[in-house]
Motif scaffolding. Structure first.
Motif, mmCIF file in Angstrom:
data_model
loop_
_atom_site.group_PDB
_atom_site.id
_atom_site.type_symbol
_atom_site.label_atom_id
_atom_site.label_comp_id
_atom_site.label_asym_id
_atom_site.label_seq_id
_atom_site.Cartn_x
_atom_site.Cartn_y
_atom_site.Cartn_z
ATOM 1 N N ASN A 137 8.283 16.346 17.267
ATOM 2 C CA ASN A 137 7.504 17.104 16.287
ATOM 3 C C ASN A 137 6.228 16.346 15.947
ATOM 4 O O ASN A 137 6.046 15.183 16.339
ATOM 5 C CB ASN A 137 8.329 17.387 15.027
ATOM 6 C CG ASN A 137 8.900 16.125 14.404
ATOM 7 O OD1 ASN A 137 8.230 15.096 14.331
ATOM 8 N ND2 ASN A 137 10.135 16.213 13.929
ATOM 9 N N ASP A 138 5.337 17.001 15.226
ATOM 10 C CA ASP A 138 4.030 16.419 14.914
ATOM 11 C C ASP A 138 4.154 15.167 14.051
ATOM 12 O O ASP A 138 3.399 14.211 14.222
ATOM 13 C CB ASP A 138 3.150 17.449 14.197
ATOM 14 C CG ASP A 138 2.736 18.600 15.099
ATOM 15 O OD1 ASP A 138 2.826 18.433 16.338
ATOM 16 O OD2 ASP A 138 2.338 19.656 14.573
ATOM 17 N N SER A 139 5.103 15.173 13.131
ATOM 18 C CA SER A 139 5.287 14.009 12.268
ATOM 19 C C SER A 139 5.728 12.798 13.071
ATOM 20 O O SER A 139 5.212 11.691 12.898
ATOM 21 C CB SER A 139 6.313 14.323 11.180
ATOM 22 O OG SER A 139 6.537 13.198 10.361
ATOM 23 N N GLY A 140 6.677 12.990 13.986
ATOM 24 C CA GLY A 140 7.120 11.897 14.839
ATOM 25 C C GLY A 140 6.003 11.378 15.722
ATOM 26 O O GLY A 140 5.861 10.166 15.928
ATOM 27 N N ASP A 141 5.190 12.295 16.260
ATOM 28 C CA ASP A 141 4.032 11.889 17.066
ATOM 29 C C ASP A 141 3.078 11.023 16.251
ATOM 30 O O ASP A 141 2.561 10.010 16.743
ATOM 31 C CB ASP A 141 3.283 13.124 17.577
ATOM 32 C CG ASP A 141 4.010 13.837 18.704
ATOM 33 O OD1 ASP A 141 4.815 13.191 19.396
ATOM 34 O OD2 ASP A 141 3.772 15.044 18.874
ATOM 35 N N ALA A 142 2.835 11.428 15.001
ATOM 36 C CA ALA A 142 1.905 10.690 14.145
ATOM 37 C C ALA A 142 2.425 9.302 13.822
ATOM 38 O O ALA A 142 1.673 8.326 13.816
ATOM 39 C CB ALA A 142 1.648 11.471 12.865
ATOM 40 N N VAL A 143 3.722 9.194 13.566
ATOM 41 C CA VAL A 143 4.309 7.894 13.241
ATOM 42 C C VAL A 143 4.255 6.961 14.447
ATOM 43 O O VAL A 143 3.909 5.773 14.321
ATOM 44 C CB VAL A 143 5.762 8.070 12.755
ATOM 45 C CG1 VAL A 143 6.436 6.717 12.590
ATOM 46 C CG2 VAL A 143 5.787 8.819 11.427
ATOM 47 N N VAL A 194 0.865 -1.180 0.000
ATOM 48 C CA VAL A 194 0.000 0.000 0.000
ATOM 49 C C VAL A 194 0.901 1.229 0.000
ATOM 50 O O VAL A 194 1.549 1.532 0.995
ATOM 51 C CB VAL A 194 -0.937 0.015 1.220
ATOM 52 C CG1 VAL A 194 -1.716 1.322 1.253
ATOM 53 C CG2 VAL A 194 -1.894 -1.157 1.167
ATOM 54 N N GLY A 195 0.948 1.892 -1.133
ATOM 55 C CA GLY A 195 1.785 3.070 -1.271
ATOM 56 C C GLY A 195 2.987 2.812 -2.160
ATOM 57 O O GLY A 195 4.089 2.582 -1.668
ATOM 58 N N LEU A 196 2.791 2.842 -3.470
ATOM 59 C CA LEU A 196 3.903 2.640 -4.407
ATOM 60 C C LEU A 196 4.550 3.990 -4.703
ATOM 61 O O LEU A 196 4.466 4.525 -5.807
ATOM 62 C CB LEU A 196 3.402 1.971 -5.693
ATOM 63 C CG LEU A 196 2.908 0.532 -5.540
ATOM 64 C CD1 LEU A 196 2.428 -0.015 -6.875
ATOM 65 C CD2 LEU A 196 4.012 -0.359 -4.972
ATOM 66 N N GLY A 197 5.199 4.517 -3.672
ATOM 67 C CA GLY A 197 5.850 5.811 -3.785
ATOM 68 C C GLY A 197 7.354 5.673 -3.922
ATOM 69 O O GLY A 197 7.862 4.751 -4.560
ATOM 70 N N GLY A 233 1.096 12.684 4.127
ATOM 71 C CA GLY A 233 0.452 12.562 2.829
ATOM 72 C C GLY A 233 -0.895 13.258 2.804
ATOM 73 O O GLY A 233 -1.267 13.998 3.731
ATOM 74 N N HIS A 234 -1.670 13.000 1.757
ATOM 75 C CA HIS A 234 -2.953 13.692 1.587
ATOM 76 C C HIS A 234 -3.974 13.340 2.661
ATOM 77 O O HIS A 234 -4.953 14.036 2.868
ATOM 78 C CB HIS A 234 -3.542 13.371 0.209
ATOM 79 C CG HIS A 234 -3.852 11.914 0.012
ATOM 80 N ND1 HIS A 234 -5.025 11.347 0.406
ATOM 81 C CD2 HIS A 234 -3.106 10.919 -0.534
ATOM 82 C CE1 HIS A 234 -5.014 10.057 0.112
ATOM 83 N NE2 HIS A 234 -3.871 9.765 -0.461
ATOM 84 N N HIS A 235 -3.729 12.241 3.399
ATOM 85 C CA HIS A 235 -4.657 11.824 4.453
ATOM 86 C C HIS A 235 -4.518 12.681 5.713
ATOM 87 O O HIS A 235 -5.417 12.737 6.533
ATOM 88 C CB HIS A 235 -4.424 10.359 4.814
ATOM 89 C CG HIS A 235 -2.982 9.959 4.750
ATOM 90 N ND1 HIS A 235 -2.043 10.426 5.631
ATOM 91 C CD2 HIS A 235 -2.318 9.174 3.876
ATOM 92 C CE1 HIS A 235 -0.863 9.912 5.321
ATOM 93 N NE2 HIS A 235 -0.995 9.165 4.256
ATOM 94 N N GLY A 236 -3.369 13.336 5.902
ATOM 95 C CA GLY A 236 -3.182 14.221 7.040
ATOM 96 C C GLY A 236 -2.673 13.501 8.278
ATOM 97 O O GLY A 236 -2.888 12.310 8.471
ATOM 98 N N LEU A 237 -1.979 14.254 9.140
ATOM 99 C CA LEU A 237 -1.360 13.679 10.332
ATOM 100 C C LEU A 237 -2.387 13.120 11.313
ATOM 101 O O LEU A 237 -2.175 12.073 11.916
ATOM 102 C CB LEU A 237 -0.495 14.730 11.025
ATOM 103 C CG LEU A 237 0.753 15.213 10.281
ATOM 104 C CD1 LEU A 237 1.449 16.301 11.086
ATOM 105 C CD2 LEU A 237 1.715 14.058 10.032
ATOM 106 N N LEU A 240 3.404 4.392 3.695
ATOM 107 C CA LEU A 240 2.749 5.678 3.437
ATOM 108 C C LEU A 240 3.374 6.740 4.337
ATOM 109 O O LEU A 240 3.559 6.512 5.532
ATOM 110 C CB LEU A 240 1.251 5.600 3.751
ATOM 111 C CG LEU A 240 0.389 4.672 2.897
ATOM 112 C CD1 LEU A 240 -1.007 4.572 3.504
ATOM 113 C CD2 LEU A 240 0.309 5.178 1.471
ATOM 114 N N PRO A 241 3.707 7.902 3.805
ATOM 115 C CA PRO A 241 4.263 8.960 4.653
ATOM 116 C C PRO A 241 3.181 9.552 5.548
ATOM 117 O O PRO A 241 2.013 9.635 5.159
ATOM 118 C CB PRO A 241 4.754 9.997 3.635
ATOM 119 C CG PRO A 241 3.884 9.783 2.440
ATOM 120 C CD PRO A 241 3.608 8.307 2.394
#
Length: 273
Positions: free
Chosen positions: A132-138, A7-10, A80-84, A76-77
């Protein structure tokens, strides 16, 4: 033939799919746009349209086929378009759907950002404290994924990715000022990231696994960016002099565990041009 769905061919997922197909796996993946699906199919890969929302209808035979696999790879990052804010829920929903469809294992590409900035050598057993917010989301996605399914999960915490069109000399041309001069570089070439994930997929594991994937070269940010600038005849980066003079420990993330558990060795260099 073992079936792997991605899921996610990026930037990582696509070369991973190409490698796995060459290695003899039955591979298919997903893109979030019709144009993206057609581009992937033109490369000879099986691809389905999948918008990463919480509505994963298995009444669509293509979606059901995507999740009916031996191993599901979620790459998936978080931004991405799905949001944090929705990221953790989406990752969990993808995993639950795959488990319902009979998947035996899940591989999730995470990030070393979950560790934040620590003063010691960081291993897979180190505590997680994102800054940071990205690390929290991951980190939230990791936790949601593990809580959502009972099948084995491998979490692959990737270092800073580079290679091909993502090179440090390009970053230096776009940015002049850099923070944290005494912090260590923790990076991994895309080829190493792909080969590491492929090694995990090929491995025999039946319990939760966590792997840091970071090449064993850890100069400070000051040392690294200055060398890159000199090597490529670019203006020297600018660091805050007060930060540079402040005595701080240059900790780093240890990515050696995967080399002990699987037949995998890092090939890339952080100075590769």
């Amino acid at each position: 033939m073992e079936k792997v769905s991605i899921v996610g061919l990026g930037w990582v997922g696509l070369p991973l799919a190409e490698k796995l197909q060459k290695d003899g796996y039955d591979v298919q993946g997903s893109k979030a746009s019709t144009e993206g699906v057609e581009e992937v199919k033109a490369l000879g890969l099986n691809c389905q349209l999948l918008n990463t929302t919480l509505d994963l209808s298995l009444r669509n035979p293509n979606i059901k086929a995507l999740f009916s696999c031996d191993t599901l790879v979620i790459t998936l990052p978080p931004n991405g378009h799905h949001g944090l804010k929705k990221y953790a829920s989406i990752v969990a929903a993808l995993a639950k759907t795959a488990e319902y469809c009979g998947a035996k294992r899940i591989v999730f590409t995470s990030s070393i950002s979950v560790y934040g900035k620590q003063a010691n050598i960081v291993t897979e057993q180190s505590y997680c404290e994102p800054i940071n917010d990205s690390g929290d989301a991951v980190l939230a996605a990791e936790e949601a994924l593990l809580a959502a399914v009972k099948i084995p999960v491998a979490i692959v915490r990737l270092g800073g990715l580079f290679g091909d069109d993502r090179l440090p000399q390009n970053w230096l041309q776009k940015k002049t000022h850099f923070d944290y001069p005494n912090h260590s570089i923790n990076m991994v070439h895309r080829v190493d990231a792909v080969n590491a994930i492929a090694a995990i997929i090929a491995g025999d594991w039946t319990e939760k696994q966590i792997y840091n994937v970071v090449v064993a070269m850890h100069p400070t940010r000051y040392e690294y960016y200055n060398k890159v600038a000199v090597d490529h005849r670019l203006p020297l980066p600018i660091f805050d002099e007060a930060e540079l003079a402040r005595p701080t420990r240059a900790s780093y993330v240890d990515g050696s565990k995967i080399t002990r558990d699987f037949p995998f060795q890092y090939q890339g260099s952080i100075y590769e041009v």
